[in-house]
Design a protein around this motif. Sequence first.
Motif, PDB file in Angstrom:
ATOM      1  N   ARG A 160      12.632 -17.610  -2.483  1.00  0.00           N
ATOM      2  CA  ARG A 160      12.453 -18.350  -3.727  1.00  0.00           C
ATOM      3  C   ARG A 160      11.512 -19.534  -3.577  1.00  0.00           C
ATOM      4  N   ARG A 161      11.270 -19.985  -2.373  1.00  0.00           N
ATOM      5  CA  ARG A 161      10.387 -21.152  -2.195  1.00  0.00           C
ATOM      6  C   ARG A 161       8.932 -20.821  -2.509  1.00  0.00           C
ATOM      7  N   TYR A 162       8.603 -19.528  -2.622  1.00  0.00           N
ATOM      8  CA  TYR A 162       7.233 -19.112  -2.901  1.00  0.00           C
ATOM      9  C   TYR A 162       7.046 -18.792  -4.377  1.00  0.00           C
ATOM     10  N   THR A 163       5.946 -19.256  -4.936  1.00  0.00           N
ATOM     11  CA  THR A 163       5.534 -18.835  -6.270  1.00  0.00           C
ATOM     12  C   THR A 163       4.450 -17.764  -6.133  1.00  0.00           C
ATOM     13  N   ILE A 164       4.203 -17.047  -7.220  1.00  0.00           N
ATOM     14  CA  ILE A 164       3.214 -15.965  -7.200  1.00  0.00           C
ATOM     15  C   ILE A 164       2.134 -16.293  -8.220  1.00  0.00           C
ATOM     16  N   PRO A 165       1.054 -16.956  -7.809  1.00  0.00           N
ATOM     17  CA  PRO A 165       0.005 -17.321  -8.773  1.00  0.00           C
ATOM     18  C   PRO A 165      -0.759 -16.128  -9.321  1.00  0.00           C
ATOM     19  N   LEU A 166      -0.974 -15.097  -8.502  1.00  0.00           N
ATOM     20  CA  LEU A 166      -1.669 -13.907  -8.979  1.00  0.00           C
ATOM     21  C   LEU A 166      -1.503 -12.783  -7.976  1.00  0.00           C
ATOM     22  N   ILE A 167      -1.770 -11.551  -8.445  1.00  0.00           N
ATOM     23  CA  ILE A 167      -1.847 -10.383  -7.585  1.00  0.00           C
ATOM     24  C   ILE A 167      -3.215  -9.742  -7.803  1.00  0.00           C
ATOM     25  N   VAL A 168      -3.742  -9.088  -6.779  1.00  0.00           N
ATOM     26  CA  VAL A 168      -5.095  -8.538  -6.857  1.00  0.00           C
ATOM     27  C   VAL A 168      -5.045  -7.054  -6.494  1.00  0.00           C
ATOM     28  N   SER A 177       0.795  -1.231   0.000  1.00  0.00           N
ATOM     29  CA  SER A 177       0.000   0.000   0.000  1.00  0.00           C
ATOM     30  C   SER A 177       0.829   1.284   0.000  1.00  0.00           C
ATOM     31  N   SER A 178       2.114   1.214   0.298  1.00  0.00           N
ATOM     32  CA  SER A 178       2.924   2.431   0.306  1.00  0.00           C
ATOM     33  C   SER A 178       3.253   2.860  -1.121  1.00  0.00           C
ATOM     34  N   LYS A 179       3.449   4.146  -1.331  1.00  0.00           N
ATOM     35  CA  LYS A 179       3.740   4.654  -2.669  1.00  0.00           C
ATOM     36  C   LYS A 179       5.008   4.036  -3.224  1.00  0.00           C
ATOM     37  N   GLU A 180       6.036   3.939  -2.395  1.00  0.00           N
ATOM     38  CA  GLU A 180       7.314   3.415  -2.864  1.00  0.00           C
ATOM     39  C   GLU A 180       7.192   1.971  -3.332  1.00  0.00           C
ATOM     40  N   GLN A 181       6.506   1.150  -2.534  1.00  0.00           N
ATOM     41  CA  GLN A 181       6.393  -0.255  -2.899  1.00  0.00           C
ATOM     42  C   GLN A 181       5.412  -0.482  -4.039  1.00  0.00           C
ATOM     43  N   LYS A 182       4.399   0.357  -4.140  1.00  0.00           N
ATOM     44  CA  LYS A 182       3.492   0.244  -5.285  1.00  0.00           C
ATOM     45  C   LYS A 182       4.236   0.546  -6.588  1.00  0.00           C
ATOM     46  N   GLU A 183       5.104   1.542  -6.555  1.00  0.00           N
ATOM     47  CA  GLU A 183       5.895   1.845  -7.750  1.00  0.00           C
ATOM     48  C   GLU A 183       6.869   0.723  -8.060  1.00  0.00           C
ATOM     49  N   ALA A 184       7.480   0.144  -7.010  1.00  0.00           N
ATOM     50  CA  ALA A 184       8.406  -0.966  -7.220  1.00  0.00           C
ATOM     51  C   ALA A 184       7.678  -2.170  -7.808  1.00  0.00           C
ATOM     52  N   LEU A 185       6.471  -2.442  -7.313  1.00  0.00           N
ATOM     53  CA  LEU A 185       5.687  -3.562  -7.828  1.00  0.00           C
ATOM     54  C   LEU A 185       5.235  -3.316  -9.257  1.00  0.00           C
ATOM     55  N   GLY A 213      -0.540 -10.919 -15.348  1.00  0.00           N
ATOM     56  CA  GLY A 213       0.445 -10.392 -16.280  1.00  0.00           C
ATOM     57  C   GLY A 213       1.551  -9.648 -15.548  1.00  0.00           C
ATOM     58  N   PHE A 214       2.552 -10.386 -15.089  1.00  0.00           N
ATOM     59  CA  PHE A 214       3.659  -9.771 -14.366  1.00  0.00           C
ATOM     60  C   PHE A 214       4.896 -10.652 -14.475  1.00  0.00           C
ATOM     61  N   THR A 215       6.039 -10.084 -14.137  1.00  0.00           N
ATOM     62  CA  THR A 215       7.303 -10.810 -14.126  1.00  0.00           C
ATOM     63  C   THR A 215       7.568 -11.278 -12.704  1.00  0.00           C
ATOM     64  N   ALA A 216       7.449 -12.569 -12.476  1.00  0.00           N
ATOM     65  CA  ALA A 216       7.494 -13.102 -11.119  1.00  0.00           C
ATOM     66  C   ALA A 216       8.845 -12.870 -10.447  1.00  0.00           C
ATOM     67  N   TRP A 217       9.947 -13.094 -11.182  1.00  0.00           N
ATOM     68  CA  TRP A 217      11.243 -12.952 -10.530  1.00  0.00           C
ATOM     69  C   TRP A 217      11.517 -11.504 -10.134  1.00  0.00           C
ATOM     70  N   GLY A 218      10.995 -10.560 -10.922  1.00  0.00           N
ATOM     71  CA  GLY A 218      11.173  -9.155 -10.590  1.00  0.00           C
ATOM     72  C   GLY A 218      10.410  -8.770  -9.328  1.00  0.00           C
ATOM     73  N   ILE A 219       9.153  -9.255  -9.219  1.00  0.00           N
ATOM     74  CA  ILE A 219       8.363  -8.985  -8.018  1.00  0.00           C
ATOM     75  C   ILE A 219       9.017  -9.639  -6.810  1.00  0.00           C
ATOM     76  N   ARG A 220       9.563 -10.831  -7.014  1.00  0.00           N
ATOM     77  CA  ARG A 220      10.218 -11.519  -5.910  1.00  0.00           C
ATOM     78  C   ARG A 220      11.394 -10.701  -5.385  1.00  0.00           C
ATOM     79  N   GLN A 221      12.158 -10.102  -6.279  1.00  0.00           N
ATOM     80  CA  GLN A 221      13.287  -9.276  -5.852  1.00  0.00           C
ATOM     81  C   GLN A 221      12.826  -7.968  -5.229  1.00  0.00           C
ATOM     82  N   ALA A 222      11.844  -7.317  -5.841  1.00  0.00           N
ATOM     83  CA  ALA A 222      11.393  -6.012  -5.352  1.00  0.00           C
ATOM     84  C   ALA A 222      10.782  -6.099  -3.959  1.00  0.00           C
TER      85      ALA A 222
END
Length: 366
Positions: free
Chosen positions: A282-290, A128-136, A268-277
């Motif tokens: 790495r043990r978690y996958t990202i099936p979707l974001i809402v 919810s923060s501006k910085e992390q929303k931009e990173a995501l 529609g996203f790049t999972a490895w990029g979100i994982r880093q940001a």
Amino acid sequence: DAMMVPIASFLLHFLLISHLGCAFPSHSIPSGLKFQPSRSAVSYQSSSVNLNSQPSQVNVDASSSFDDAVLNRYACTRFKRFDNETGALEYASPSDSDIVNGAALALDMARRAPSGFNTQPYKVLLVSSKEQKEALSRYCCGHNAHRVRDSDCTAVFLADRQVTRTFGDFSAMLQKNNKNGPPKGLWIMKVYIALFSSGLPLPKWIAGPISWAMRLALRVVSWVARSSYPIPTLTSSETWSQKNTMLVAMTYMLGCSAKQIATCPMEGFTAWGIRQALKIPRRYTIPLIVATGTPHFTRPSMDGKDKASKPSAEATKSSAISPSSTMRTDDTGVSHGPSSSSSGTPRYPFDNVVFGDTFGQPYSKL
């Protein structure tokens, strides 16, 4: 030696079934395990249901509330920014605390969603923060990036591929609700969880082949045993954890819908990029974001002028809006609402989706 693998798997499954005494593991509770619902859970009385009697008013209200939540839910393609700016802006909007708190309440209720063996193999980040929303947003494709920046928050759902690493917390959770000491049969449940989840606490290059060999062995045993002894069909650790996580995600979206909060599930996203940001292991996958927030749509007001509609702070706490108020058109011209209406989101006909006793057989109302 080649025959020892399926034989051992068959004997292991037979042992587990014999101890647990059931065919479907997500409902199996070994002897000595007593689960106490949390105080926030709804209490149900143990009584037989008379199908010929009329439902109580409480049941009618509950059914109506659920119907409203389902009919009012839609994939919001554009959100109203809290700073009231418009256009395709490349920076994130500040967040409305009422919406974020309402989303957190919906997530709290979504924790009641079922999961295999109650292992709850998921985590959720509420960005919810501006910085992390931009990173995501940097790792979201197309208009998904705008939805992340314009919405008040985004729920990032994570599926745990190595659920066996949580056995310590899992045991503590069960023992907390069992005052008679360590529950009996807990170790059997852990073996069963490891078997069905394929979530071995090993490096992927080791756990992958082992999991594949176990699944292949059980498929061979299942083919030999046929219907005389049903053998479960196992899946990969990623598939198992994601199907459990999606139950939570859907419950979350319905919870938001009941609070008049708009959501948009996105893949529609790049999972490895979100994982880093977001510093996701790495043990978690990202099936979707809402993406979650206030819808950017217009509808006629009492004075005949169009104005943006925003749910009130009170609505984010409890109330659900009526199906008749869900007729809305987003910025792309797509209408949303109950599929029974002419302007609603289209769905396949009931007969194309729901069958009777066998595939393709029309369902007939009893």
